[in-house]
Design a protein around this motif. Structure first.
Motif, PDB file in Angstrom:
ATOM      1  N   LEU A   1      40.856  37.162  36.678  1.00  0.00           N
ATOM      2  CA  LEU A   1      40.173  36.876  35.420  1.00  0.00           C
ATOM      3  C   LEU A   1      38.721  36.470  35.657  1.00  0.00           C
ATOM      4  O   LEU A   1      37.818  36.934  34.955  1.00  0.00           O
ATOM      5  CB  LEU A   1      40.919  35.773  34.666  1.00  0.00           C
ATOM      6  CG  LEU A   1      40.341  35.358  33.301  1.00  0.00           C
ATOM      7  CD1 LEU A   1      40.379  36.515  32.315  1.00  0.00           C
ATOM      8  CD2 LEU A   1      41.108  34.162  32.746  1.00  0.00           C
ATOM      9  N   LYS A   2      38.490  35.643  36.646  1.00  0.00           N
ATOM     10  CA  LYS A   2      37.120  35.163  36.877  1.00  0.00           C
ATOM     11  C   LYS A   2      36.239  36.217  37.551  1.00  0.00           C
ATOM     12  O   LYS A   2      35.006  36.112  37.514  1.00  0.00           O
ATOM     13  CB  LYS A   2      37.138  33.881  37.699  1.00  0.00           C
ATOM     14  CG  LYS A   2      37.561  34.030  39.145  1.00  0.00           C
ATOM     15  CD  LYS A   2      37.559  32.669  39.847  1.00  0.00           C
ATOM     16  CE  LYS A   2      37.863  32.807  41.331  1.00  0.00           C
ATOM     17  NZ  LYS A   2      37.890  31.486  42.013  1.00  0.00           N
ATOM     18  N   GLN A   3      36.853  37.246  38.151  1.00  0.00           N
ATOM     19  CA  GLN A   3      36.055  38.293  38.792  1.00  0.00           C
ATOM     20  C   GLN A   3      35.482  39.303  37.797  1.00  0.00           C
ATOM     21  O   GLN A   3      34.482  39.960  38.095  1.00  0.00           O
ATOM     22  CB  GLN A   3      36.899  39.044  39.828  1.00  0.00           C
ATOM     23  CG  GLN A   3      36.905  38.429  41.208  1.00  0.00           C
ATOM     24  CD  GLN A   3      37.424  39.397  42.243  1.00  0.00           C
ATOM     25  OE1 GLN A   3      38.528  39.938  42.119  1.00  0.00           O
ATOM     26  NE2 GLN A   3      36.640  39.641  43.282  1.00  0.00           N
ATOM     27  N   ILE A   4      36.122  39.432  36.640  1.00  0.00           N
ATOM     28  CA  ILE A   4      35.672  40.465  35.703  1.00  0.00           C
ATOM     29  C   ILE A   4      34.226  40.253  35.260  1.00  0.00           C
ATOM     30  O   ILE A   4      33.409  41.175  35.344  1.00  0.00           O
ATOM     31  CB  ILE A   4      36.598  40.568  34.472  1.00  0.00           C
ATOM     32  CG1 ILE A   4      38.063  40.584  34.872  1.00  0.00           C
ATOM     33  CG2 ILE A   4      36.273  41.839  33.667  1.00  0.00           C
ATOM     34  CD1 ILE A   4      39.020  40.346  33.718  1.00  0.00           C
ATOM     35  N   PRO A   5      33.840  39.052  34.777  1.00  0.00           N
ATOM     36  CA  PRO A   5      32.435  38.883  34.397  1.00  0.00           C
ATOM     37  C   PRO A   5      31.479  38.998  35.578  1.00  0.00           C
ATOM     38  O   PRO A   5      30.321  39.410  35.395  1.00  0.00           O
ATOM     39  CB  PRO A   5      32.392  37.480  33.773  1.00  0.00           C
ATOM     40  CG  PRO A   5      33.624  36.800  34.238  1.00  0.00           C
ATOM     41  CD  PRO A   5      34.650  37.861  34.445  1.00  0.00           C
ATOM     42  N   GLN A   6      31.942  38.645  36.783  1.00  0.00           N
ATOM     43  CA  GLN A   6      31.094  38.837  37.959  1.00  0.00           C
ATOM     44  C   GLN A   6      30.780  40.316  38.142  1.00  0.00           C
ATOM     45  O   GLN A   6      29.633  40.692  38.433  1.00  0.00           O
ATOM     46  CB  GLN A   6      31.791  38.274  39.201  1.00  0.00           C
ATOM     47  CG  GLN A   6      31.991  36.768  39.183  1.00  0.00           C
ATOM     48  CD  GLN A   6      32.849  36.271  40.330  1.00  0.00           C
ATOM     49  OE1 GLN A   6      33.433  37.066  41.082  1.00  0.00           O
ATOM     50  NE2 GLN A   6      32.954  34.965  40.479  1.00  0.00           N
TER      51      GLN A   6
ATOM     52  N   GLN B   1      28.857  50.345  43.069  1.00  0.00           N
ATOM     53  CA  GLN B   1      27.892  49.424  43.671  1.00  0.00           C
ATOM     54  C   GLN B   1      28.165  47.986  43.244  1.00  0.00           C
ATOM     55  O   GLN B   1      28.087  47.053  44.054  1.00  0.00           O
ATOM     56  CB  GLN B   1      26.474  49.838  43.273  1.00  0.00           C
ATOM     57  CG  GLN B   1      26.041  51.172  43.866  1.00  0.00           C
ATOM     58  CD  GLN B   1      24.790  51.740  43.220  1.00  0.00           C
ATOM     59  OE1 GLN B   1      24.215  51.129  42.313  1.00  0.00           O
ATOM     60  NE2 GLN B   1      24.357  52.906  43.665  1.00  0.00           N
ATOM     61  N   ALA B   2      28.521  47.802  41.979  1.00  0.00           N
ATOM     62  CA  ALA B   2      28.792  46.457  41.471  1.00  0.00           C
ATOM     63  C   ALA B   2      30.025  45.860  42.137  1.00  0.00           C
ATOM     64  O   ALA B   2      30.050  44.672  42.485  1.00  0.00           O
ATOM     65  CB  ALA B   2      28.971  46.504  39.958  1.00  0.00           C
ATOM     66  N   ALA B   3      31.072  46.670  42.300  1.00  0.00           N
ATOM     67  CA  ALA B   3      32.291  46.182  42.940  1.00  0.00           C
ATOM     68  C   ALA B   3      32.002  45.712  44.364  1.00  0.00           C
ATOM     69  O   ALA B   3      32.485  44.655  44.800  1.00  0.00           O
ATOM     70  CB  ALA B   3      33.356  47.270  42.931  1.00  0.00           C
ATOM     71  N   LYS B   4      31.216  46.476  45.091  1.00  0.00           N
ATOM     72  CA  LYS B   4      30.862  46.093  46.459  1.00  0.00           C
ATOM     73  C   LYS B   4      30.077  44.786  46.478  1.00  0.00           C
ATOM     74  O   LYS B   4      30.265  43.953  47.382  1.00  0.00           O
ATOM     75  CB  LYS B   4      30.053  47.209  47.119  1.00  0.00           C
ATOM     76  CG  LYS B   4      30.854  48.473  47.402  1.00  0.00           C
ATOM     77  CD  LYS B   4      29.977  49.557  48.013  1.00  0.00           C
ATOM     78  CE  LYS B   4      30.785  50.815  48.327  1.00  0.00           C
ATOM     79  NZ  LYS B   4      29.921  51.897  48.877  1.00  0.00           N
ATOM     80  N   LYS B   5      29.229  44.577  45.491  1.00  0.00           N
ATOM     81  CA  LYS B   5      28.413  43.365  45.412  1.00  0.00           C
ATOM     82  C   LYS B   5      29.265  42.113  45.298  1.00  0.00           C
ATOM     83  O   LYS B   5      28.893  41.045  45.798  1.00  0.00           O
ATOM     84  CB  LYS B   5      27.461  43.457  44.223  1.00  0.00           C
ATOM     85  CG  LYS B   5      26.324  44.444  44.373  1.00  0.00           C
ATOM     86  CD  LYS B   5      25.189  43.864  45.182  1.00  0.00           C
ATOM     87  CE  LYS B   5      23.975  44.788  45.160  1.00  0.00           C
ATOM     88  NZ  LYS B   5      22.848  44.220  45.933  1.00  0.00           N
ATOM     89  N   ILE B   6      30.406  42.204  44.612  1.00  0.00           N
ATOM     90  CA  ILE B   6      31.245  41.013  44.445  1.00  0.00           C
ATOM     91  C   ILE B   6      32.365  40.949  45.490  1.00  0.00           C
ATOM     92  O   ILE B   6      33.250  40.098  45.405  1.00  0.00           O
ATOM     93  CB  ILE B   6      31.849  40.947  43.022  1.00  0.00           C
ATOM     94  CG1 ILE B   6      32.858  42.077  42.780  1.00  0.00           C
ATOM     95  CG2 ILE B   6      30.760  40.942  41.969  1.00  0.00           C
ATOM     96  CD1 ILE B   6      33.683  41.900  41.514  1.00  0.00           C
ATOM     97  N   GLY B   7      32.319  41.841  46.459  1.00  0.00           N
ATOM     98  CA  GLY B   7      33.295  41.828  47.532  1.00  0.00           C
ATOM     99  C   GLY B   7      34.627  42.462  47.173  1.00  0.00           C
ATOM    100  O   GLY B   7      35.626  42.246  47.867  1.00  0.00           O
ATOM    101  N   ALA B   8      34.651  43.243  46.092  1.00  0.00           N
ATOM    102  CA  ALA B   8      35.872  43.950  45.700  1.00  0.00           C
ATOM    103  C   ALA B   8      35.845  45.362  46.276  1.00  0.00           C
ATOM    104  O   ALA B   8      34.773  45.933  46.485  1.00  0.00           O
ATOM    105  CB  ALA B   8      36.001  43.999  44.183  1.00  0.00           C
TER     106      ALA B   8
ATOM    107  N   ASP C   1      43.742  45.775  40.453  1.00  0.00           N
ATOM    108  CA  ASP C   1      42.792  44.749  40.863  1.00  0.00           C
ATOM    109  C   ASP C   1      41.388  45.083  40.375  1.00  0.00           C
ATOM    110  O   ASP C   1      41.002  46.264  40.279  1.00  0.00           O
ATOM    111  CB  ASP C   1      42.773  44.617  42.381  1.00  0.00           C
ATOM    112  CG  ASP C   1      44.063  44.019  42.930  1.00  0.00           C
ATOM    113  OD1 ASP C   1      44.810  43.395  42.147  1.00  0.00           O
ATOM    114  OD2 ASP C   1      44.321  44.186  44.137  1.00  0.00           O
ATOM    115  N   VAL C   2      40.611  44.047  40.108  1.00  0.00           N
ATOM    116  CA  VAL C   2      39.208  44.240  39.752  1.00  0.00           C
ATOM    117  C   VAL C   2      38.523  45.003  40.883  1.00  0.00           C
ATOM    118  O   VAL C   2      38.667  44.658  42.065  1.00  0.00           O
ATOM    119  CB  VAL C   2      38.518  42.879  39.504  1.00  0.00           C
ATOM    120  CG1 VAL C   2      37.014  43.073  39.297  1.00  0.00           C
ATOM    121  CG2 VAL C   2      39.126  42.188  38.293  1.00  0.00           C
ATOM    122  N   GLY C   3      37.820  46.042  40.526  1.00  0.00           N
ATOM    123  CA  GLY C   3      37.218  46.960  41.493  1.00  0.00           C
ATOM    124  C   GLY C   3      37.785  48.356  41.360  1.00  0.00           C
ATOM    125  O   GLY C   3      37.134  49.340  41.732  1.00  0.00           O
TER     126      GLY C   3
END
Length: 371
Positions: free
Chosen positions: A354-359, A302-309, A166-168
């Motif tokens: 797929l849509k989470q990767i650029p986030q 930090q980035a993963a936490k920002k997107i809720g992953a 999974d993304v994260g």
């Protein structure tokens, strides 16, 4: 974030045939796309070393603020069967028609890079210089990144977008791999009249293999026999076998020990049976290891936490372009992009992944330190 746009871009990418070694068509497509979006683009001359149709593509997106330079990398080639891919969306998964792979490995990463460029152009986001490296020949043993000139990548650190999970998920360590190529020589003789005068290279090889530690050696080390082949009629004692094997480890000391054990098994068995063996070993790529104290990992967490992953640090048993880039002195970890069942005709990727990767990429870019 425009979900329809990244889906359409991904589908367009996977429809471009790009089986490993034959990357020219997709390379030309990407070069034009990057240039049309205002990036500076170069293609290196690694085909002179790799014999692939295309070299590595490096696209440069200049910064608008004094922040550390970073990079992202994906590879443009696929495994086979990768011709005539017909993708469709079924139950929120993008998949092929089952006769080919999908090519999410690694066109999911490329689609995310393209969407990230759109997002940077459409939104006010402070960022330093960003480089996007699209490699060739990853599926042929990481040959593109192997011969890539890291001096053309003036960055602090970066990310490969090329792992399942999974993304994260952040792959903070991966092993080195050594390939072992051996030619085992026996002695030919008539198999029915005088077999005792011969030395079977097949028997020799089989007995040597039984002496080798193989499979899961420990939590950091694995080894495997890929193939061995001896050809000939049944009435002749086989006099030659070709063997290919590998060993991997996160520890260079353990890797050396494992390779030595495999070599010694061949050599001692050959000596005992009256045969001989020629052995060549080759380091395919180096290992890498980072942890949560390293900036390349901290920024991704930090980035993963920002997107809720959920940021999960993991170790891979396989190699990626991150191995070569990290080995060349550019701190690099591999990020999960959500694809599933890669290298099979059941390959697929969830639309939501797929849509989470650029986030995630945008949040990484935002989190880069100011100079």
């Amino acid at each position: 974030m425009k979900t329809d746009r990244i889906i359409q871009q991904f589908i367009e990418l996977v429809k471009i045939d790009s089986e490993t070694k034959y990357e020219r068509k997709i390379a030309d497509y990407l070069i034009k796309l990057f240039k049309d979006n205002g990036l500076e683009v170069t293609e290196d001359n690694t085909p002179l070393e790799t014999n692939h149709e295309a070299g590595n593509i490096l696209a440069y997106y200049p910064g608008n603020k004094q922040k550390e330079a970073i990079y992202f990398t994906s590879h443009m080639d696929t495994v086979v069967p990768g011709k005539g891919i017909q993708p469709s969306i079924q139950n929120n998964y993008i998949c092929s028609d089952g006769t080919t792979i999908l090519g999410a490995d690694d066109k999911a990463g490329i689609a995310a890079i393209i969407e990230t460029i759109h997002l940077l152009k459409e939104n006010t986001i402070d960022h330093g210089d960003i480089y996007f490296l699209i490699t060739s020949g990853e599926e042929s043993g990481l040959v593109g990144s192997r011969y890539f000139d890291e001096t053309s990548l003036p960055v602090k650190y970066g990310y490969a977008l090329d792992s399942d999970g999974d993304v994260g998920h952040i792959i903070t360590s991966a092993p080195s791999q050594v390939k072992l190529y051996a030619t085992i020589y026996g002695k030919a003789a008539h198999a029915g009249v005088s077999p005792e005068k011969g030395v079977s290279a097949i028997s020799l090889t089989a007995k040597a293999i039984t002496k080798m530690p193989l499979g899961r050696i420990d939590e950091e080390t694995t080894a495997n026999i890929g193939s061995f082949e001896g050809k000939g009629p049944t009435n002749v004692v086989c006099e030659q076998v070709l063997l290919i094997a590998e060993a991997r480890s996160l520890s260079e000391e353990k890797l050396d020990k494992q390779v030595k054990a495999m070599v010694e098994a061949l050599q001692t068995t050959a000596e005992a049976m009256g045969g001989k063996v020629d052995i060549k070993t080759e380091v395919m790529y180096p290992s890498y290891r980072f942890d949560e104290t390293d900036k390349v990992v901290k920024t991704a967490i930090q980035a993963a936490k920002k997107i809720g992953a959920e940021p999960i640090l993991t170790t891979s048993g396989g190699g990626s372009d991150a191995n070569h880039l990290a080995g060349k002195g550019v701190p690099t970890v591999n990020l999960a992009v959500g694809y599933e069942n890669i290298h099979t005709t059941s390959e697929r990727i969830p639309v939501n992944q797929l849509k989470q990767i650029p986030q995630l990429m945008i949040e990484i870019i935002k989190g880069v330190d100011t100079l």
